[in-house]
Enzyme design. Sequence first.
Site, mmCIF file in Angstrom:
data_model
loop_
_atom_site.group_PDB
_atom_site.id
_atom_site.type_symbol
_atom_site.label_atom_id
_atom_site.label_comp_id
_atom_site.label_asym_id
_atom_site.label_seq_id
_atom_site.Cartn_x
_atom_site.Cartn_y
_atom_site.Cartn_z
ATOM 1 N N VAL A 153 4.590 -7.304 -22.599
ATOM 2 C CA VAL A 153 5.445 -7.314 -21.409
ATOM 3 C C VAL A 153 4.974 -6.339 -20.336
ATOM 4 C CG1 VAL A 153 7.538 -8.088 -22.560
ATOM 5 C CG2 VAL A 153 7.039 -5.641 -22.420
ATOM 6 N N GLY A 156 -0.333 -1.133 -18.434
ATOM 7 C CA GLY A 156 -0.325 -0.004 -17.519
ATOM 8 C C GLY A 156 -1.590 0.800 -17.576
ATOM 9 N N GLY A 159 -1.871 2.020 -21.410
ATOM 10 C CA GLY A 159 -1.988 1.041 -22.469
ATOM 11 C C GLY A 159 -1.010 -0.078 -22.298
ATOM 12 N N ASP A 269 6.714 8.745 -10.034
ATOM 13 C CA ASP A 269 6.211 7.371 -10.015
ATOM 14 C C ASP A 269 7.357 6.382 -9.878
ATOM 15 O OD1 ASP A 269 4.276 5.447 -9.902
ATOM 16 O OD2 ASP A 269 3.877 5.402 -12.056
HETATM 17 N N1 LIG Z 1 11.562 -0.247 -22.932
HETATM 18 C C1 LIG Z 1 11.029 -1.285 -22.307
HETATM 19 N N2 LIG Z 1 11.585 -2.503 -22.393
HETATM 20 C C2 LIG Z 1 11.039 -3.536 -21.744
HETATM 21 N N3 LIG Z 1 9.951 -3.470 -20.975
HETATM 22 C C3 LIG Z 1 9.352 -2.283 -20.838
HETATM 23 C C4 LIG Z 1 9.851 -1.127 -21.494
HETATM 24 N N4 LIG Z 1 9.057 -0.083 -21.157
HETATM 25 C C5 LIG Z 1 8.108 -0.577 -20.350
HETATM 26 N N5 LIG Z 1 8.267 -1.890 -20.149
HETATM 27 C C6 LIG Z 1 7.435 -2.761 -19.308
HETATM 28 O O1 LIG Z 1 6.084 -2.341 -19.388
HETATM 29 C C7 LIG Z 1 5.596 -1.932 -18.116
HETATM 30 C C8 LIG Z 1 4.679 -0.731 -18.275
HETATM 31 O O2 LIG Z 1 5.370 0.318 -18.905
HETATM 32 P P1 LIG Z 1 5.333 1.793 -18.326
HETATM 33 O O3 LIG Z 1 6.138 2.666 -19.210
HETATM 34 O O4 LIG Z 1 5.727 1.738 -16.891
HETATM 35 O O5 LIG Z 1 3.807 2.155 -18.521
HETATM 36 P P2 LIG Z 1 2.654 2.513 -17.479
HETATM 37 O O6 LIG Z 1 2.608 3.997 -17.440
HETATM 38 O O7 LIG Z 1 1.479 1.933 -18.137
HETATM 39 O O8 LIG Z 1 3.016 1.909 -16.160
HETATM 40 C C9 LIG Z 1 6.833 -1.649 -17.290
HETATM 41 O O9 LIG Z 1 6.584 -1.895 -15.922
HETATM 42 C C10 LIG Z 1 7.859 -2.604 -17.855
HETATM 43 O O10 LIG Z 1 7.785 -3.864 -17.229
HETATM 44 MG MG LIG Z 2 4.728 1.975 -15.054
#
Ligand SMILES: Nc1ncnc2c1ncn2[C@@H]1O[C@H](COP(=O)(O)OP(=O)(O)O)[C@@H](O)[C@H]1O
Ligand SMILES: [Mg+2]
Lengths: 507, 280
Positions: A153, A156, A159, A269
């Site tokens: 889903v 980033g 990862g 961010d």
């Molecule tokens: N707890 C969660 N439940 C559902 N989707 C999530 C969750 N955490 C992250 N995501 C999805 O994954 C994407 C990337 O996660 P994120 O924590 O923002 O990592 P990065 O630092 O790689 O951007 C988010 O934009 C979101 O769409």
């Molecule tokens: Mg993110």
Amino acid sequence: MVDKFNRPTGPRGNNNQQQRDYNSRDYNNNQRDFQRSSYIPHKSNSKNSQSRDSYVPSGPKRDQYRPNNNGFRKDNNNIRPSGPSGPSGPSGTKRPLPSGPSSLKKRRDFHHNNIPKGPKIRAIPEIRKDLLPHQIYTINKTGPNIYEKVQQVGEGTYGKVYKVKHNRTNEFVAFKKLRLESEREGFPITAIREIKLLQSFDHPNVIGLLEMMIEKNSIYMVFDYLDHDLTGLLSHPDLNLQESHRKYIFKQLISGLNYLHEKRIIHRDIKGSNILLDKIGNLKIADFGLARPMKILTAGELPDYTNRVITIWYRPPELLLGATDYGREVDIWGVGCLLMELYYKVAIFRGLDEISQLCKIFNIMGTPNMSNWPDIDKLPWFEMLKPRLNLASKFEDKFKKTMSIEAFKLAEKLLMLNPKSRPTSEEILQDEYFKNDPKPEPLYFIKDFEGEWHEFETKQRRREERKRIKEEEDAEANARKERIEKVSPQCTDKSVKTSPESKDAKE
Amino acid sequence: MDSFDIANQFAQLLRNLTPQIGVLNKAATFALKNSDNEDYLFPTILNVLHDKNLNINQKSTIFQFIDVLIDEAHKYNGAYVKNIEKILPAIIKNICVSSSNMFNVYQSLCSISKHFKINVKEYEDKFYTDLLTEEDKKLIEENGQIESKKFDDHGLILAWKILLERKRRSQFERAKLLRSNPIHETVEEDELFKVKSKDKYALSKRQILSRLEDDRELHKRSKENLWNVNRDKSVLTEQEFKDHYWNKFNALNDEEGKEFFNALSDLNDLVSASYKDQQY
Ligand SMILES: Nc1ncnc2c1ncn2[C@@H]1O[C@H](COP(=O)(O)OP(=O)(O)O)[C@@H](O)[C@H]1O
Ligand SMILES: [Mg+2]
């Protein structure tokens, strides 16, 4: 009242409510200490924790003795599964006890009817009676397929993020995988910072860490799973937000941000894809990969942080002009951008690099002047990036008609060029926008949306759509070419097609 | 190698400078190791700066090099310091032809000034104030031209005055611009930031973007030494921890200091007790 050093520990505790109250109080103490920065670990404090029979030094806390499976299941409403420690203030040492994760509480926000379950439940073989709990270690080998990846889903910087199903509880969680292959210098310090921050959170509008998982060479952070993120949701073709819904989303966003800012944490961010939403629009701020606690400064000292933060569309002018002594105001600009997005569905400043981003901002908000930002010329890159023209603000002309008057006025304040003029999150919560009708209302209707809407899937859908259009166009062009060739073999089709991609970038 | 060759090699190093600590250090070390030839080497700096092909970013980098050079000079009996001071005003005049370089020059000049026994705090503070005189303000209203000041000073003080003069001119131009009528149309970035201007002292868009990246990188590197301590003896003490780190944020009085060390030793006990195997 529970005695400070004799309170029930993790799995054996059975008075969750009491413990929770205690936690938050304890946490507040830490908070105050942290701000005063004069915390000195107390002698009595550490003595006590040492003599406590249940004290376990840091290490495999998760693997401590746990009552057997059945008992655990039966009354697990009252039992906190063990795991990474719950909210702990920044000066961690003061907390005498590992308190188990706050996962139970965190999960309750959203799954009122589900019985929360520990992430891993195992039967413990017979335990010798003469051993104290802290003398027993179990080596947990999770059986295969306890967790089952459902789909990716997110993708980033660090990862991938997966939606994962727990096969025994049928609950969904999110796995954020840490990319370690490229780390030559061991476990990345940035990840430690992220994990440390996440562990300290305890607020309905901020994501909490359920646990960490290690599998072969991969490390995962485990979170509650939320169906959407704001970028994904806003891209839904059928999304029709009312003022009450926008308010519901924005209020939670500001509450979460206010919690972070009170803890002296700058998120750094803020953007749609880092704002998660469940099936009815309950919101959690996520992704603390760039977040940091603010420094404690002595008189006359200025903070000095990197300005290589915040995705460019949400980056405030002071960062674009090189500030390294910025503060919480950078997040306020970000939520200002998101407030606009709740009305327009797309970001309103979409630059390709720092220069074009500043240009977009100045074109809409006007160029800064002596009265609204007198000390802008102190910023490191001002001489390099100073506007050579005087631009009037077009913000009102462009946006006032299509927003409620309160929302417009609030957005105007959030998007002040001068960071000092932006309101604090606390002030935003008191804004007219939240006082006046309509009142905030959950987004019950998005329950009916098919599928899950994260930025990742949105991009995928868009890619597929583009591919489909391109194939159609190619087919059409080929057909035309064939037709033309049939008529006059020398003539070829030279018209250049603009791909939707390049059109997007120009918008 | 004769002096001529060494000067040539030095000129080559200066032309190829990039704003990375390693590269700057290497050039400074070269100059200092060859300080026997100082008289041949220091004029090279001005020669290179006067080269018409040198762009604005490179000029700025050369000033950062001078900062590093002066900072290292004490290890070589203060080589170059006197000579550099003499040409400092000319260097600043040259490098600040573009106001884009002003901020970096200001920062380096502050750090260079520490190595001279002259108090320049007055000038350092002035840099961030309104430098426009009453006459200037009248001229701005009349849409007139700024008049340059002349100075009788030398060396470091003159260098500062030239920099402040440059800043004043920049403030003058900005004040004039802000008096003009605001534009209501949407403008392109080339127009707004003049990044495609024919003016050879203006930075191109690409130059600006690479400058931002270099600055960030330098900023990051500058933090790598943040926790370095000049330790006389080869022993590490808890006193050092208290003085350098703890007191930095909140100085402890004697009583608190005692409590602090007690607490530290408790923590140490606690940690050693947590091992199943005996430590040490
Ligand atoms: N707890 C969660 N439940 C559902 N989707 C999530 C969750 N955490 C992250 N995501 C999805 O994954 C994407 C990337 O996660 P994120 O924590 O923002 O990592 P990065 O630092 O790689 O951007 C988010 O934009 C979101 O769409
Ligand atoms: Mg993110």
